[in-house]
Enzyme design. Sequence first.
Site, short mmCIF file in Angstrom:
data_model
loop_
_atom_site.label_atom_id
_atom_site.label_comp_id
_atom_site.label_asym_id
_atom_site.label_seq_id
_atom_site.Cartn_x
_atom_site.Cartn_y
_atom_site.Cartn_z
N ARG A 239 41.96 46.78 76.05
CA ARG A 239 41.96 46.05 74.80
C ARG A 239 42.40 44.66 75.09
O ARG A 239 41.56 43.67 74.32
CB ARG A 239 43.12 46.61 73.92
CG ARG A 239 43.56 45.79 72.64
CD ARG A 239 44.62 46.62 71.88
NE ARG A 239 45.12 45.87 71.04
CZ ARG A 239 44.92 45.89 69.78
NH1 ARG A 239 43.81 46.76 69.48
NH2 ARG A 239 45.70 45.02 68.62
N HIS A 309 36.29 42.86 64.11
CA HIS A 309 36.89 43.92 65.08
C HIS A 309 36.18 45.34 64.94
O HIS A 309 35.30 45.46 63.95
CB HIS A 309 38.39 44.02 64.71
CG HIS A 309 39.24 42.77 65.22
ND1 HIS A 309 40.06 43.00 66.32
CD2 HIS A 309 39.10 41.24 64.87
CE1 HIS A 309 40.52 41.64 66.23
NE2 HIS A 309 39.91 40.82 65.30
N GLU A 383 36.97 44.97 60.03
CA GLU A 383 37.05 46.06 61.09
C GLU A 383 35.78 46.92 60.48
O GLU A 383 35.50 47.39 59.43
CB GLU A 383 38.02 47.05 60.68
CG GLU A 383 39.57 46.42 60.86
CD GLU A 383 39.87 46.61 62.36
OE1 GLU A 383 39.19 47.10 63.27
OE2 GLU A 383 41.11 45.87 62.78
O1 0X9 Z 1 45.68 45.14 65.14
C1 0X9 Z 1 44.76 44.47 65.21
O2 0X9 Z 1 44.80 43.23 65.82
C2 0X9 Z 1 43.55 44.55 64.34
N1 0X9 Z 1 43.14 45.83 64.22
S1 0X9 Z 1 42.50 46.33 65.65
O3 0X9 Z 1 42.24 48.01 65.54
N2 0X9 Z 1 40.86 45.79 65.68
O4 0X9 Z 1 43.16 46.02 66.81
C3 0X9 Z 1 43.76 43.98 62.87
C4 0X9 Z 1 43.96 42.80 62.81
C5 0X9 Z 1 44.35 42.23 61.33
N3 0X9 Z 1 44.96 40.80 61.25
C6 0X9 Z 1 45.91 40.37 61.78
N4 0X9 Z 1 46.81 41.34 62.42
N5 0X9 Z 1 46.41 39.22 61.64
ZN ZN Z 2 40.52 44.57 67.20
#
Ligand code: 0X9
Ligand code: ZN
Length: 422
Positions: A239, A309, A383
Amino acid sequence: MRVLLMVVVLMNFGIFFRTGNCSSTHDQVLSITVSTQEQADVVKNISSQYETVLWQPASPLYIKADSEVHLFVPANSSGIVQDLLQRHHVTHIVLLTNTEELIEMQTRNSTDPRSNWSYYEKYHSLEDIYHWINKTTQEHPDKVKAILIGSSYEKRPLYVLKLSGEEKAEKKAMWIDCGIHAREWISPAFCLWFVQHCLDHYKQNQDITQMLNTLDIYILPVMNPDGYKYTWTTNRMWRKNRSSRKDSYCLGTDLNRNFDANWCTEGASNQPCDETYCGQFPESEPETQAVANFLRSHKESVKLYFSIHSYSQMLLFPYSCSHDEAQNHDELLELTREAAMKIKRYYRNSYRYGPGAKTIYLAPGGSDDWAYKLGISYSFTFELQDRGRYGFLLPPSLISRACNEALLAMKSITNGVMKKIQ
Ligand code: 0X9
Ligand code: ZN
């Protein structure tokens, strides 16, 4: 009727076997239903051992009672994991047993000209993507320019494509980044698909023509090239980026926890071995710095920010770094509500929408919140597909559908914003 009954019985038998106490010779992805706090603790424990990889949520920090967890379990840990889950009466089903096959499908024929699928309906290696950037800028010098905004930890170039229609003085702009998280392959695939879609439909489709004539579009196809490369060569489930520090044997910082937005508070980890490690300080990573510097120097023109994402089908807006309500919350809610409604209407698919902290989880240090705080009042994280049927291993045949849904949402939001800012 009897045949149908037989099929149902056999299907149930299959589920029984898959959830039964038998180890698997294949890597698997389990969907685990966590009902109680005690079960949450058990699953948290499992998810940080036995070489398992948490797919959803992104960190064990978010595993709580009444939630669903998607967990990748390598074949040699399958016995012990199934055993632990059963001992604690944790219900689970097997989502995927054919991960090796799916990975093979995602990487197969990525450049085979004889295959029926177009270039944009396949996943591409990092080398392929650099080659594509080169080719696209050379073939469309009037519309696409590559801008080098920095380099990654392992010194790979970070190119932003600037896509423009008519030249205009004081033109506003929008930003799209893909591939912050290495394993979310549909995200870079979207950036490539989107550029080609714009080139194909400019002066053919009204929405695209108007968008490119009104806004310059900056597109960063792969924000985390080192991580992306690593998912192609070594570990499909990676990741973070690939930076290292002297005092830990674990590599990688979560670039979406490394921006200066309530950096490393609740929802991020200060442990280098964790998936949501926030880095040594805000913007400690060259990839974060490159993006932040570029946006800082273009903050007068950039009005819209999108970060792509996967997975879980959501249209998110600030804040994710706190439970505060964004100053234009109602406007952002309406824009995403409308976009989700259009996806539902055209593609019969559901996307959740809302502020990140309430809709998904508290996650500080993210790019969307940072861009918002910089003054980009229309800031979103999408997402993309799916909701867990294939997760990160979305088959190539589903790329086009996922991209069309995201495009529809992006066009809907951008049209709405263009009306407001013109
Ligand atoms: O956790 C994250 O960074 C994102 N989800 S993921 O499953 N693609 O890893 C969500 C990001 C939402 N925005 C922020 N956290 N600022
Ligand atoms: Zn992500």
